[in-house]
Each structure stands twice: as C-alpha cells, then as structure tokens.
Scaffold this active site. Structure first.
Site, short mmCIF file in Angstrom:
data_model
loop_
_atom_site.label_atom_id
_atom_site.label_comp_id
_atom_site.label_asym_id
_atom_site.label_seq_id
_atom_site.Cartn_x
_atom_site.Cartn_y
_atom_site.Cartn_z
N TYR A 54 0.80 -1.23 0.00
CA TYR A 54 0.00 0.00 0.00
C TYR A 54 0.83 1.29 0.00
O TYR A 54 0.52 2.22 -0.75
CB TYR A 54 -1.04 -0.03 1.13
CG TYR A 54 -2.24 -0.87 0.73
CD1 TYR A 54 -3.34 -0.29 0.10
CD2 TYR A 54 -2.23 -2.25 0.90
CE1 TYR A 54 -4.41 -1.06 -0.32
CE2 TYR A 54 -3.29 -3.03 0.50
CZ TYR A 54 -4.39 -2.43 -0.11
OH TYR A 54 -5.45 -3.19 -0.54
N GLU A 66 -8.67 -6.95 4.26
CA GLU A 66 -7.87 -8.01 3.62
C GLU A 66 -7.20 -8.91 4.66
O GLU A 66 -7.11 -10.12 4.46
CB GLU A 66 -6.85 -7.39 2.65
CG GLU A 66 -7.55 -6.94 1.37
CD GLU A 66 -6.79 -5.92 0.54
OE1 GLU A 66 -5.56 -5.83 0.67
OE2 GLU A 66 -7.43 -5.22 -0.26
C1 HEM Z 1 -7.54 -4.56 -8.69
C2 HEM Z 1 -8.56 -0.52 -6.23
C3 HEM Z 1 -4.37 -0.95 -3.84
C4 HEM Z 1 -3.01 -4.35 -7.01
C5 HEM Z 1 -8.18 -3.46 -8.19
C6 HEM Z 1 -9.49 -3.03 -8.59
C7 HEM Z 1 -9.78 -1.89 -7.93
C8 HEM Z 1 -8.64 -1.59 -7.08
C9 HEM Z 1 -11.05 -1.08 -8.02
C10 HEM Z 1 -10.39 -3.75 -9.60
C11 HEM Z 1 -11.17 -4.81 -8.83
C12 HEM Z 1 -11.94 -5.78 -9.68
O1 HEM Z 1 -11.81 -5.79 -10.89
O2 HEM Z 1 -12.70 -6.57 -9.12
C13 HEM Z 1 -7.51 -0.29 -5.35
C14 HEM Z 1 -7.47 0.77 -4.37
C15 HEM Z 1 -6.30 0.65 -3.69
C16 HEM Z 1 -5.60 -0.49 -4.26
C17 HEM Z 1 -8.56 1.80 -4.17
C18 HEM Z 1 -5.72 1.50 -2.58
C19 HEM Z 1 -6.43 2.06 -1.64
C20 HEM Z 1 -3.63 -1.91 -4.48
C21 HEM Z 1 -2.27 -2.27 -4.14
C22 HEM Z 1 -1.86 -3.21 -5.06
C23 HEM Z 1 -2.99 -3.44 -5.96
C24 HEM Z 1 -1.49 -1.70 -2.96
C25 HEM Z 1 -0.52 -3.88 -5.20
C26 HEM Z 1 0.59 -3.22 -5.32
C27 HEM Z 1 -4.12 -4.67 -7.75
C28 HEM Z 1 -4.13 -5.67 -8.80
C29 HEM Z 1 -5.43 -5.75 -9.28
C30 HEM Z 1 -6.20 -4.79 -8.50
C31 HEM Z 1 -2.92 -6.46 -9.28
C32 HEM Z 1 -5.99 -6.67 -10.39
C33 HEM Z 1 -6.19 -5.98 -11.67
C34 HEM Z 1 -4.99 -5.96 -12.59
O3 HEM Z 1 -4.13 -6.84 -12.51
O4 HEM Z 1 -4.94 -5.09 -13.45
N1 HEM Z 1 -7.69 -2.57 -7.26
N2 HEM Z 1 -6.36 -1.03 -5.25
N3 HEM Z 1 -4.04 -2.64 -5.57
N4 HEM Z 1 -5.39 -4.17 -7.60
FE1 HEM Z 1 -5.89 -2.67 -6.36
#
Ligand code: HEM
Length: 405
Positions: free
Chosen positions: A95, A137
C-alpha cells in the site's frame, strides 16, 4: 480520523482529480513500475494496455475519498475489491508503494495547483483508505488460511484432467499436489492461477470462476481461448489451451469472490449467461439442484452456436427435474444446430422474451457474460421492474459500469 479542514480539502479537490483521473493514474503506473518492476508479476499486463485497471483504481480512490468521513458506507465495494486483492496476494506492505507513486503522479499532473496543503491532505486520506483495505484483507487472509483445507498465498495443483468442452472452451480439473484437503467454496467464486510462461520476464495471474459444484476433491475451471497472441489478452488462455498438459503443476490461490448464490433464500432463481460467463452460473445451477432441490430455477444460456456452446450435457442432465427450466439461445446457429434442435430460441435474450418467460420479477437474478450482454440484461431487468437488490452480476476483468456507455 482526519480533521474537518482536511476532509473539506479532499472533498473539494475530488472533482479536480477526477477530471485528470486517467492522466494521473497512467503516470502513476509508469512511475510505480519504473521503480518497482517486480509489481509487474502481480498486475495484469493486458488490463494495463487497455487502460481498464487505470480506470478501476482511479475511480475507486475518488469514490472512497468522497466518503472519507464515512467509509463504512462503501464497505461492500471495499470487500469486493479486497476479495480480488486477497486472491492476487496483495499485502499491507504494497500500500505505501501505491500511495507514494499516486501522490507523485498527482503532483506532477496538477503542477502548481497541487499545493503542499492539498498533497498532505491526500496523503492522509490515502492512508485512511489504505487502512480500510488492509484491515478487511487481513481478515480475509486469516479466513482463507484457517478454514479446513485452506491456505495462504499460492499452492501447487496438478492438472488432473484437461477436457475440451467446445471449439473455444477447455476445462482443467485441478487437484492439490500434496493430496491434502482443499478449501470449500461458494458457487460463483473464482480462483487465481499464477503462470510462468517460457521466455517471459514476469509471471501472469488470472482469475477463473469455478465451474463445478462445491464439495469435490478438485477445482474445475473452464477457460475460453481469447483472441490470440500478440494480443496480450489471449496470452494466458492460449498458453493454458496449447501448452499446459495433464500432469503439469499450476499455482493456485484459495477461492475468493462475493458474487455467490444465496442458498438461504427460497425465491425462484434465474441464472443468465453469455458465452464463457456460463462458468459461475453452471456452478450455481449444480449447487441449487443439490442443496435446494425444491427451488424453482430458470437457466438461460446464450452462445453463438453449437460449436462454441460448452458443457451443454451437464446442463441438459438436469433438465428432467420438474423445477428446472433451461433455455439455450443461439444468435448464429449452424445447419447442424437446426437439424439437431440444439437450441430453443434463435437470436438474443430480449426484454420481451424475459417478460413472457421468467417466473416472477421477485426472483433472484444472477448474470455473467460479455459486457454488451450484461448491459442488455441489466437494462431489461430494470425496465420490467426487478428490484435492484435482486440483481446480481459479475464482470470478468476489472469492474466496469453497466449504467454508462
Ligand atoms: C484490482 C482498487 C491498492 C493491485 C483493483 C481493482 C480496484 C482496485 C477497483 C479492480 C477490482 C476488480 O476488478 O474486481 C484499489 C485501491 C487501492 C488499491 C482503491 C488503494 C487504496 C492496491 C495495491 C496493489 C494493488 C497496494 C498492489 C501493489 C491490484 C491488482 C489488481 C487490482 C494487481 C488486479 C487488476 C490488474 O491486474 O490489473 N484494485 N487497489 N491494488 N489491484 Fe488494487
């Protein structure tokens, strides 16, 4: 808790960030992957190329910021994303990396407009939003590893059987390499598969819905071969179809997802799917006939034609049950399909057809499929008066909106 002044700054700058949303998150990814290329092992490169993940993250950060003084209100959204994060192996230590690069990108794109006061307010707000995700989480990680047969992270599974289901869909039956118990799942949930592809620098992670009913000693996924390489969208599915053979090991994370059939309710249930959106629906269908044999089920599946219609025998084997009605829609049937009566309706699932054939608007509706299919079903259900709380759907890939174009 943020002070009132900070909350005011956040709320008043949300529209500015929204306006520059895509520019900020595009730059954010460039900066983050530049400094932390190892994160390319987790992110989906195809989503990156299409900008879908950019929109997903930007949209959610701004939506959350609007509720910064009442994050409880968006807990269902946080949970749904947290399921995906848990399935991918996102950890608390990731994060601050995202936060740091998001702020750098905001600063860069807004230039002089991004005063220290604004940047500090957003740093605080991001911290609060991140804590909400991290907390949810952490509970999910604990639940995944403490349940019977459960585990944390990725576990080795053997491809026990590989079965071609149609011209484009192949099932993989996955058994744990350690031969120990596997975690149960709810119908509609998915697993993540982590793949190392020869000659590729980074690993690829993809989610696939579980297509069989729970309670087996294997997980089954049924994968559609997406448009081929060089299109990055098809890289993983083509690899699974062409290269992965029976006996090979795949890395799998424990089942996740909140698009699940509610088996506590007894109302009629209508399951609608288009193409490979069939997979979670079939799991739901098989579950409901097992655990709620009296429940009225309508199963509607749309495919182009018999050549790409997967798993039809499994659905047909349940049609003798009095309370199960199944309908197959083909929009481009072949001569063979016509000769063999392979389908019930020619064309698409229309509002008129639904009005005439669904048991009641008070049924529970679940649907999954390509976005145009989902938009059309969503609009039809709303038009015919199905209450919002009875409409459940799942996107493949990052969440999108069914309301906007
Ligand atoms: C997917 C938001 C932090 C890695 C997603 C999705 C959202 C989101 C809306 C799409 C969910 C879905 O399709 O069901 C956020 C928000 C964050 C956050 C608001 C911070 C407050 C992080 C962090 C990481 C991360 C810290 C890792 C470094 C990913 C990955 C995906 C994902 C790998 C899958 C989509 C892809 O591979 O393109 N997140 N996220 N996210 N998030 Fe986050």
């Amino acid at each position: 808790m943020l002070n009132q002044k900070t909350i005011e700054i956040i709320k008043s700058t949300v529209p500015v960030l929204e306006k520059h949303g895509e520019a900020i998150t595009t730059r954010f990814y460039q900066l983050m992957f530049g400094n932390h290329p190892e994160l390319l092992n987790i992110f989906n490169h195809a989503n990156q190329k299409q900008g879908r993940q950019q929109r997903a993250l930007a949209g959610t950060v701004y939506a959350a910021a609007q509720y910064i003084d009442n994050l409880e209100a968006i807990l269902p959204v946080v949970k749904q994303i947290a399921h995906k994060h848990r399935s991918l192996g996102i950890k608390a230590e990731h994060y601050p990396i995202v936060g740091k690069h998001l702020l750098l990108a905001i600063k860069e794109v807004l230039g002089d407009a991004a005063t220290d006061e604004i940047i500090n307010a957003w740093a605080e707000a991001y911290g609060v939003i991140a804590d909400a995700f991290i907390g949810v989480e952490a509970e999910m990680y604990e639940e995944a590893s403490n349940q019977k047969g459960g585990w944390d992270g990725f576990r080795s599974f053997v491809v026990d059987r590989k079965v071609q289901e149609s011209d484009v869909i192949t099932s993989f039956y996955l058994k744990p390499a350690d031969n120990k118990e596997i975690a149960q799942f709810l119908p509609g949930q998915y697993i993540s598969i982590k793949l190392e592809i020869d000659g590729e620098e980074y690993t690829h992670i993809r989610q696939y819905s579980l297509s069989d009913a729970p309670g087996k000693d294997y997980y089954r996924i049924s994968v559609k071969r997406e448009a081929g390489t060089p299109n990055p969208d098809g890289k993983v599915s083509n690899y699974l179809h062409d290269v992965v053979t029976e006996g090979e090991i795949l890395m799998v994370s424990a089942p996740a997802g909140d698009f699940v059939l509610d088996t506590q309710k007894n109302t009629p249930v209508v399951l609608l799917s288009g193409g490979v959106g069939l997979t979670p629906m079939l799991s739901m269908l098989k579950t409901v006939v097992e655990v709620q044999p009296q429940r009225n089920v309508t199963f509607i599946h749309a495919a182009a034609n018999g050549n790409v219609h997967a798993l039809r025998e499994e659905v047909e084997s349940l049609t003798s049950l009095e309370n199960v009605n199944t309908y197959f829609f083909y929009d481009s049937p072949t001569e063979e399909d016509r000769k063999n009566n392979n389908f019930d309706v020619e064309g698409y699932v229309t509002q008129d057809w639904l009005v005439k054939n669904i048991p009641t608007v008070e049924a529970a509706f679940y649907f999954c499929g390509p976005v145009p299919f989902m938009k059309s079903i969503n609009t039809s259900l709303k038009n015919i008066g199905v209450p919002q709380d009875r409409i459940h759907f799942e996107f493949f890939g990052p969440k999108d909106s069914l309301e906007k174009n």
